[in-house]
Design an enzyme around this catalytic site. Structure first.
Site, PDB file in Angstrom:
ATOM      1  CB  SER A  71      76.630 -13.909  26.342  1.00  0.00           C
ATOM      2  OG  SER A  71      77.508 -14.729  25.635  1.00  0.00           O
ATOM      3  CE  LYS A  74      80.017 -15.294  27.521  1.00  0.00           C
ATOM      4  NZ  LYS A  74      80.291 -14.725  26.188  1.00  0.00           N
ATOM      5  CE1 TYR A 202      79.975 -19.377  28.569  1.00  0.00           C
ATOM      6  CE2 TYR A 202      80.144 -20.945  26.757  1.00  0.00           C
ATOM      7  CZ  TYR A 202      79.938 -19.650  27.209  1.00  0.00           C
ATOM      8  OH  TYR A 202      79.688 -18.638  26.317  1.00  0.00           O
ATOM      9  CE1 TYR A 254      78.530 -11.253  23.120  1.00  0.00           C
ATOM     10  CE2 TYR A 254      76.715 -10.175  22.026  1.00  0.00           C
ATOM     11  CZ  TYR A 254      77.198 -11.188  22.803  1.00  0.00           C
ATOM     12  OH  TYR A 254      76.354 -12.151  23.260  1.00  0.00           O
ATOM     13  CB  VAL A 272      73.679 -15.444  20.535  1.00  0.00           C
ATOM     14  CG1 VAL A 272      75.021 -14.823  20.238  1.00  0.00           C
ATOM     15  CG2 VAL A 272      73.807 -16.714  21.348  1.00  0.00           C
TER      16      VAL A 272
END
Ligand code: GLU
Length: 473
Positions: A71, A74, A202, A254, A272
């Protein structure tokens, strides 16, 4: 655990090592196990890298170990789409509000837009915006988009990044949840392209391999307004950098984002795979890696490391209310000062021959961790050409506790190399710190401390330097 820097072992490297040693014992949490490749990593790995605004890199522990970016990709894809389409187009598709929910929540706002680019729904939408905006995606189009994406990420990291094919294939074959998100977005009319193509892109972006050093360089590129200080290349605009810092602050960690901003206060994004990318505006990039995760999906030791960085080094972003880079006002030797009249003719002759071995560093402004780090590194670079360093701090208005300890600690590190440090501190801004260090507190209280001599005037410091020179340093 070993530390290395690009120069000699320094005070800052020692601080980072100290922080790493404090965090390394924590073995709580569990590695991500939704795909076998992540479940199989060595859970004890731990690395910490920090990159200064001029590109100088500090590293402690497993900083060359590669792991998947997940992530932490992103913000980078978001930067790409902002650059390509502009914020109006992107804002129409992806919000900027924290969701307060888990990263993979099937979450949209009242306009049926993903709430922000840091959750999967927003990130898949961002990836879709790198593809042609029509349904019939020809073969090879995802490959092309991915090649551009790798190019962009690599420019941020300052080296060529590569994909972990096993992780990619696993992500692709097990990604039902992400597929559900993409198809839901498609049914809402959010995706202008084939949802499977957006997902493919992605999954690939999540599977790129990075090290903590890469993360620190990416972080500093964001911190420096889109210019990678190691390559000098502008990768994205200042405006985009400001946007990334904003969404990383509000949505980066998060559902733990509020606690993060309060207790750490460094814009960040976790993944993660166990990494946490951090970016402190105008100052630093940070990369931490340790695979065991907490309930939010953030690296346990990673979070702890950031807490220490924030508290011990004064790095909370709201601690920074002033220009922290302008610190060295002038550097000169003591040639322009009269030699003391108290010395004999022979002594004066001796002193005349070594005026250039005493170097003065005049500092100004407010001294924070980053400012002190730059000053100490500059002194370190020059040190072979002198024996005595006079640090003149009469123009320092505010000095952070960590910067004070660093200035005082320089006495010890330079003494190890046969050098002496004198301070000109008429207002006594280091005096309180001096008392505390003498009482044995401070980051480096375990090592033997050699304090600098403190003087009220430059003349007194020059006289002291002369007597040290006559005694032999
Ligand atoms: N590939 C992971 C997913 O989309 C990334 C998750 C993360 O790092 O938060 O499920």
């Amino acid at each position: 655990m070993t530390s290395s820097t690009e120069g000699r072992t320094s005070l800052v490297a020692g601080y980072l090592q100290h922080i790493a040693d404090q965090c390394a014992d924590d073995r709580s949490g569990a590695v991500a196990d939704y795909i076998p490749e992540l479940a199989a990593v060595d859970p004890d790995q731990y690395g910490l890298s920090l990159c200064a605004h001029d590109g100088y890199l500090y590293s402690v522990g497993d900083t060359t170990t590669e792991f998947t970016i997940q992530s932490m990709s992103k913000p980078l894809t978001y930067a790409m789409v902002l650059g390509r389409h502009g914020s109006d187009v992107v804002d129409a598709k992806i919000g900027v509000e924290p969701s307060g929910e888990a990263f993979n929540e099937i979450s949209v706002d009242s306009r049926r837009r993903p709430r922000n680019p840091m959750i999967n729904a927003g990130a898949i939408t961002a990836a879709s915006l790198l593809l042609p905006q029509h349904r019939e995606v020809e073969p090879g189009v995802v490959d092309e988009a991915f090649a551009e994406l790798v190019e962009f990420y690599s420019a941020c990291a300052g080296r060529r990044l590569t994909i972990d094919d096993e992780v990619y294939l696993s992500e692709k074959s097990t990604g039902s949840r992400n597929r559900a998100i993409a198809y839901m977005l498609d049914s809402f009319g959010v995706l202008g392209t084939d949802p499977d193509a957006a997902l493919d892109l992605y999954f690939r972006q999540c599977s790129l391999r990075v090290t903590t050093a890469d993360l620190a360089v990416v972080g500093v590129t964001i911190a420096c307004g889109g210019v990678n200080p190691r390559t000098g290349r502008r990768v994205f605009s200042r405006r985009t950098a400001q946007r990334l810092l904003s969404v990383m602050t509000t949505c980066g960690m998060y559902d733990g984002a509020g606690d993060w901003v309060t207790s750490v206060g460094i814009p960040a994004k976790s993944g993660v795979g166990g990494g946490i990318l951090g970016s402190l505006p105008g100052q630093l990039g940070i990369g931490v890696f340790s695979p065991r995760l907490d309930d939010h999906g953030n690296s346990v030791r990673g979070v702890d490391t950031y807490r220490h960085l924030s508290a011990d080094l004064g790095l909370h972003m709201f601690n920074i209310t002033r220009e922290s880079r302008v610190t060295i006002r002038a550097v000169y030797d003591i040639g322009e000062f009269e030699i003391g009249t108290e010395w004999t003719g022979a002594q004066r002759a001796r002193l005349r021959g070594c005026r250039d071995r005493v170097r003065v560093y005049e500092l100004q402004g407010d001294l924070t961790f980053s400012g002190a780090e730059s000053v100490l590194r500059r002194i370190d670079l020059d040190i072979d050409a002198c024996d005595i360093v006079i640090v003149e701090i009469s123009r320092i208005d505010v000095i952070d506790p960590v910067a004070r300890r660093m200035v005082l600690g320089a006495g010890s590190t330079l003494a190890e190399r046969g050098k002496r440090v004198l301070l000109v501190d008429p207002d006594g801004v280091v005096r309180e710190g001096l008392r505390r260090v003498e009482n044995g507190s401070g980051v480096d209280s375990s090592s033997k401390i050699i304090l600098p001599h403190v003087h009220s005037t430059m003349e007194a410091a020059v006289a002291d330097a002369e007597s040290i020179q006559l005694e032999g340093v």
